[in-house]
Design a protein around this motif. Structure first.
Motif, mmCIF file in Angstrom:
data_model
loop_
_atom_site.group_PDB
_atom_site.id
_atom_site.type_symbol
_atom_site.label_atom_id
_atom_site.label_comp_id
_atom_site.label_asym_id
_atom_site.label_seq_id
_atom_site.Cartn_x
_atom_site.Cartn_y
_atom_site.Cartn_z
ATOM 1 N N VAL A 1 0.297 -3.530 -4.581
ATOM 2 C CA VAL A 1 -1.091 -3.758 -4.169
ATOM 3 C C VAL A 1 -1.148 -3.733 -2.644
ATOM 4 O O VAL A 1 -0.343 -4.382 -1.969
ATOM 5 C CB VAL A 1 -1.626 -5.109 -4.693
ATOM 6 C CG1 VAL A 1 -3.037 -5.370 -4.167
ATOM 7 C CG2 VAL A 1 -1.616 -5.138 -6.209
ATOM 8 N N GLY B 1 -6.093 -6.271 -0.003
ATOM 9 C CA GLY B 1 -5.720 -6.373 -1.412
ATOM 10 C C GLY B 1 -6.239 -7.608 -2.111
ATOM 11 O O GLY B 1 -5.956 -7.811 -3.299
ATOM 12 N N GLU C 1 1.568 1.691 -3.565
ATOM 13 C CA GLU C 1 0.330 1.903 -4.316
ATOM 14 C C GLU C 1 -0.138 3.348 -4.183
ATOM 15 O O GLU C 1 -0.728 3.909 -5.102
ATOM 16 C CB GLU C 1 -0.762 0.965 -3.815
ATOM 17 C CG GLU C 1 -2.054 1.073 -4.598
ATOM 18 C CD GLU C 1 -3.190 0.252 -4.007
ATOM 19 O OE1 GLU C 1 -4.360 0.527 -4.361
ATOM 20 O OE2 GLU C 1 -2.924 -0.655 -3.205
ATOM 21 N N LYS D 1 -0.245 -6.532 0.696
ATOM 22 C CA LYS D 1 0.588 -7.644 0.292
ATOM 23 C C LYS D 1 1.742 -7.879 1.276
ATOM 24 O O LYS D 1 2.415 -6.948 1.716
ATOM 25 C CB LYS D 1 1.151 -7.414 -1.105
ATOM 26 C CG LYS D 1 0.095 -7.411 -2.205
ATOM 27 C CD LYS D 1 -0.648 -8.757 -2.282
ATOM 28 C CE LYS D 1 -1.681 -8.778 -3.387
ATOM 29 N NZ LYS D 1 -2.419 -10.065 -3.443
ATOM 30 N N ARG E 1 -7.543 -7.665 -5.812
ATOM 31 C CA ARG E 1 -7.283 -6.340 -6.388
ATOM 32 C C ARG E 1 -6.105 -6.409 -7.364
ATOM 33 O O ARG E 1 -5.047 -6.951 -7.034
ATOM 34 C CB ARG E 1 -6.984 -5.334 -5.287
ATOM 35 C CG ARG E 1 -6.787 -3.904 -5.791
ATOM 36 C CD ARG E 1 -6.596 -2.960 -4.626
ATOM 37 N NE ARG E 1 -7.814 -2.863 -3.829
ATOM 38 C CZ ARG E 1 -8.816 -2.047 -4.096
ATOM 39 N NH1 ARG E 1 -8.757 -1.232 -5.156
ATOM 40 N NH2 ARG E 1 -9.885 -2.008 -3.323
ATOM 41 N N SER F 1 0.803 -1.226 0.000
ATOM 42 C CA SER F 1 0.000 0.000 0.000
ATOM 43 C C SER F 1 0.833 1.272 0.000
ATOM 44 O O SER F 1 0.420 2.296 -0.547
ATOM 45 C CB SER F 1 -0.939 0.016 1.214
ATOM 46 O OG SER F 1 -0.199 -0.079 2.421
ATOM 47 N N PRO G 1 -3.114 -4.598 -9.801
ATOM 48 C CA PRO G 1 -2.292 -3.371 -9.758
ATOM 49 C C PRO G 1 -2.916 -2.267 -10.590
ATOM 50 O O PRO G 1 -3.577 -2.518 -11.593
ATOM 51 C CB PRO G 1 -0.953 -3.832 -10.365
ATOM 52 C CG PRO G 1 -0.949 -5.308 -10.250
ATOM 53 C CD PRO G 1 -2.384 -5.744 -10.351
ATOM 54 N N LYS G 2 -2.693 -1.027 -10.163
ATOM 55 C CA LYS G 2 -3.310 0.089 -10.887
ATOM 56 C C LYS G 2 -2.613 0.382 -12.218
ATOM 57 O O LYS G 2 -3.210 0.973 -13.110
ATOM 58 C CB LYS G 2 -3.328 1.342 -10.014
ATOM 59 C CG LYS G 2 -1.981 1.885 -9.604
ATOM 60 C CD LYS G 2 -2.161 3.116 -8.718
ATOM 61 C CE LYS G 2 -0.858 3.712 -8.258
ATOM 62 N NZ LYS G 2 -1.060 4.886 -7.382
#
Length: 256
Positions: free
Chosen positions: A55, A241, A19, A58, A244, A16, A246-247
């Motif tokens: 993410v 996460g 992220e 993690k 979810r 995070s 990755p962005k």
């Protein structure tokens, strides 16, 4: 410190912190220090490419398993790796195993890039932070050793009183706010040999005293909105996460 190095691509690996939680944008998504750094690098290099595989939630084993392979295959000039803090903040943690997994991640990534950046992660100063400090120090000593062994850049955020100041952290007390992320981006920027744009470690003004009632109200709100759900996930083996993606899962031209 290296100077006059041009990076045409950047891959961020981690949890995070990388992220971008909790540097919120108006649309509710997160930006964070890695996005800010990518924007700066892109401004100096047309065609710059960026991926962010981090993410939230993690653990270091998941980072090794899920992110290091794709990151290594991308062959980016610059790679940042920050992980292990989610592990050491858990009540039970095999710190030796965490360090071994971090070493595995570094050994996978270091040969694939021009510059690998590691970090001594920041921590929000306070009594909870103090409980886990010995574990963090052990992890950071291994990070220092890996940095020296693989000629990686190690950015020491842990030593910063400014970044550790509670005012740099979101109300969940786990993630940096926008100003905290801005300072981290500046710290990495300078560690890569670029001219400073600000003093990322500048001390904050003295805090304004907060009354007992306001402090207790904040503590109750924190426990209800953040601590309780966090404990619930730990007890049930869930993560924020889970499921979810990755962005920025692909190394593509940077777009703000």
């Amino acid at each position: 410190m290296q100077t006059n190095i041009t990076y045409s691509s950047f891959v961020a690996v981690g949890d995070s912190f990388t992220e971008g939680m909790s540097d919120r944008l108006p649309d509710g998504t997160y930006r964070g220090w890695a996005d800010l750094l990518a924007g700066r690098l892109a401004a100096h290099n047309p065609g710059f490419r960026y991926a962010n595989l981090a993410v939230r939630g993690k653990l270091i084993g998941q980072i090794v398993e899920e992110q290091t392979g794709p990151a290594a295959a991308m062959g980016a000039d610059l790679v940042t790796l920050v992980g292990g803090l989610n592990d050491v903040l858990r009540p039970k943690c095999d710190v030796g195993r965490v360090c071994a997994l971090l070493e595995e991640a570094v050994e996978r990534l270091a040969p694939t890039c021009k510059r690998l950046v590691l970090m001594r992660s920041p921590g929000r100063r306070g009594p909870v932070f103090a409980r886990f400090e010995p574990r963090m120090e052990r992890l950071f000593s291994v990070i220092d050793e890996l940095g020296a062994r693989h000629d990686a850049t190690v950015v020491d955020l842990f030593a910063s009183q400014a970044v550790g100041d509670p005012r740099m952290w979101d109300e969940d007390r786990l993630h940096l706010n926008a100003e905290g992320h801005r300072r981290v981006a500046e710290a990495v920027w300078q560690a890569l040999g670029h001219e400073p744009e600000a003093d990322w470690d500048a001390p904050l003004p003295p805090p304004v005293p907060v009354g007992w009632i306001a402090r207790r109200t904040s503590d109750v709100r924190f426990a209800r909105q953040h601590l309780g759900p966090w404990i619930g996930r730990r007890l049930t083996g869930r993560s924020s996460g889970d499921g979810r993606a990755p962005k920025r899962a692909e190394l593509l031209p940077y777009e703000d």
